[in-house]
Motif scaffolding. Sequence first.
Motif, mmCIF file in Angstrom:
data_model
loop_
_atom_site.group_PDB
_atom_site.id
_atom_site.type_symbol
_atom_site.label_atom_id
_atom_site.label_comp_id
_atom_site.label_asym_id
_atom_site.label_seq_id
_atom_site.Cartn_x
_atom_site.Cartn_y
_atom_site.Cartn_z
ATOM 1 N N LEU A 153 -61.378 -78.396 71.244
ATOM 2 C CA LEU A 153 -62.432 -79.091 70.503
ATOM 3 C C LEU A 153 -62.127 -80.579 70.384
ATOM 4 N N ALA A 154 -60.841 -80.919 70.136
ATOM 5 C CA ALA A 154 -60.458 -82.328 70.054
ATOM 6 C C ALA A 154 -60.624 -83.008 71.410
ATOM 7 N N ASP A 155 -60.295 -82.293 72.482
ATOM 8 C CA ASP A 155 -60.479 -82.796 73.847
ATOM 9 C C ASP A 155 -61.950 -83.121 74.096
ATOM 10 N N ARG A 156 -62.822 -82.196 73.720
ATOM 11 C CA ARG A 156 -64.254 -82.412 73.907
ATOM 12 C C ARG A 156 -64.760 -83.556 73.013
ATOM 13 N N LEU A 157 -64.236 -83.637 71.780
ATOM 14 C CA LEU A 157 -64.680 -84.687 70.866
ATOM 15 C C LEU A 157 -64.350 -86.069 71.426
ATOM 16 N N HIS A 158 -63.134 -86.250 71.952
ATOM 17 C CA HIS A 158 -62.791 -87.569 72.512
ATOM 18 C C HIS A 158 -63.597 -87.849 73.781
ATOM 19 N N ASN A 159 -63.820 -86.825 74.597
ATOM 20 C CA ASN A 159 -64.662 -87.025 75.792
ATOM 21 C C ASN A 159 -66.069 -87.464 75.399
ATOM 22 N N TYR A 182 -69.791 -76.048 72.221
ATOM 23 C CA TYR A 182 -68.663 -76.547 71.437
ATOM 24 C C TYR A 182 -69.017 -76.829 69.972
ATOM 25 N N ALA A 183 -70.183 -77.412 69.713
ATOM 26 C CA ALA A 183 -70.575 -77.628 68.319
ATOM 27 C C ALA A 183 -70.744 -76.298 67.575
ATOM 28 N N PRO A 184 -71.411 -75.286 68.174
ATOM 29 C CA PRO A 184 -71.475 -73.987 67.494
ATOM 30 C C PRO A 184 -70.103 -73.337 67.281
ATOM 31 N N ILE A 185 -69.158 -73.521 68.228
ATOM 32 C CA ILE A 185 -67.810 -72.970 68.021
ATOM 33 C C ILE A 185 -67.175 -73.639 66.809
#
Length: 721
Positions: A153-159, A182-185
Amino acid sequence: MDTALVSQQAPALSDPPAYVRALEDKLVQYLPLAQVARVRRAYEVGAHAHREQKRKSGEPYITHPVAVASIMADLGLDHETIIAAILHDTLEDTELTRAELAAEFGEPVAELVDGVTKLDKLQFKSRQEAAAESFRKMLLAMARDLRVILIKLADRLHNMRTLGAMEASARRRIARETLEIYAPIAQRLGMNKFKGELQELGFRGMYPDRHRVIETRIKNTLGNRREAMAKIETALIARLASEGIVARVVSRIKSPFSIYTKMKNEHKSFTQVMDVYGFRVVTDSVMRCYHSLGAVHGLYKPMDTRFRDFIAIPKVNGYQSLHTVVVGPFAAPIEIQIRTEEMDSVAERGVAAHWAYKSGGAQGNAAQSRAREWVEGLIDSQARTSSSLEFIENVKVDLFPDDVYLFTPKGRILALPRNATALDFAYAVHTDVGSHAVAARVDRKLAPLRTKLVSGQTVEIITAPSAQPHPQWLEWVVSAKARTAIRHHLKRLQHEDAVELGHRMLDRALDQVGISLEGISSEMLDRYLAENKFRRLEELLADIALGNRVAEHVATQLLRLKGGKTRLRVSRTAESIRITGAERGVLTFANCCHPLPGDEIMGFMTAGKGVVVHRLECPNVPEFRKTPERCIAMEWDRDVSGDYKCELRVDIQNKPGVLASVAAAIAESNSNIENVEYQDRGLMSAIIVFTIEVRNRKHLADVMRRVRRLGVVHGVYRHPV
């Protein structure tokens, strides 16, 4: 490569960049210095491994994993997670191996990095399937250690924060995936702060113009609302203080994504959505929460039916709070959330809340324990699902907020998705209860399994040992657990039907060459199965029924193994395969001719589809006869069960009410109408084709006779003739 060699290739850096020093400043606040030094070492190894790589923005690639680690540090995660975050792309993008990571940083770190690593090196049929399989692996790795999903999730947030460097098409694709997965997860894991930022960035990436317009309108509106919000906040603080309640009062401002979603789903204007004030009251105990609720209701009048107690009944992701809506001083609604400091921390950070203080054997907070329950359910689901695409669809169904809270007769609370039925409830209790369900009692009243449930109902499931799932059940359920269990059962039944039909087909083929399956020794049969890569005889039989192997070819090969003459053919006529109606899973009834019990029929083998049954009168049969090895002699059993589809062509007078009269006549004949289509329509007459279900030719004749009696009907024919 051993540890010494890793150290030799990744030299220590005496003066790291500012972004590494900023990370270490966060870590020294809660980690021992020895562990911070291990994180520095991870940076050195990662920077060396990624030394030749750049991001789309032109920055060194290592800036991305360090940023991910910094997000983890903000959550207070342990040093193993921070190290894994820095190294999370090394297995995929560099020459470092899992063994080298384990030797340098320990097996737990290597396990975390491996869990996050994507599956780009594997070959899949499509990009969609590759993404599904990667997502499936991530969720299963998460089952072993929840920290995997936190890193992802942190990986996706920075991307998402750096999405501007990507091309427009890539931005939209990544943004859509973020909003759908990812947001629903993050929400399912109770991480509302992550969820909110992922939704905002995803919305901006998907619809930049809409995001800009709404954001501008919010800024303009807030300028006019500040005085009103300050007045409400002051009144709330004064009222709580007069009751002796120590609490924080924080105003909440809606985000562009939440406003857009409400406008779209509730068909409201921007003004209607923004004409609501939001506040959060944070106090020190549960009793103070309920005391604060009384104080707020004493200050402003509550709106009826707008109160929710998520403290007594937490949401499925562990979220706890009291929600109430009151009428404010300007006759505008005020949404107020009341919770403790602990609940506020869990609401913002979910499974990551208080991670640093949780020992390995402890249960953790409510979000962590509920996340584990969800993950255990995923493990059960994936074990029953062979397709990655089907698995990800099931998970997507489960990711959206659970909205219905129900009670078992003993008072246990179950949370189910919105629009859940009594059948969903049955499977939520236990898979066996669902599979044998026949009816339900909802608040002590008898109800069918397809009944939709609402929060607060008490549900009891009635079961019968003889009951079992059938395909229609898939239309009644919304939960992933129920859908997966029903599909698994139906696939197992289909396999059993395929084995039985394949057995009949092989017996018939063997009989033609003068041998029987019993006459072939087990050693010879095992040899044939091994040569053709079948583990059991049942797999071979199912393969024959599904059209992947021709029974006559298998019979010839078995005869050759037995030492017989392969050209030997017995002169007697091959026995036809009888259809009983129980083979629906492996037999397909052709849409070109719609065979019915009583028709003369034949079967044609089609790879992947199995046996397709046609009428002998079908215009396609002459073409099938050109490949006789795929043609199968078939006939109906004397006692055929089930309903079969066919088409009726009806010539009628074109005037009002005729269609209803014909439909009523068909229904009175105990036949179900599946579809109605006008084939031709003039001023005086029309031709309508009805797709109906009948039991056999006699039943069809009864339907046609009843329709023909109508005075407005010129003729009734079976279609195609």
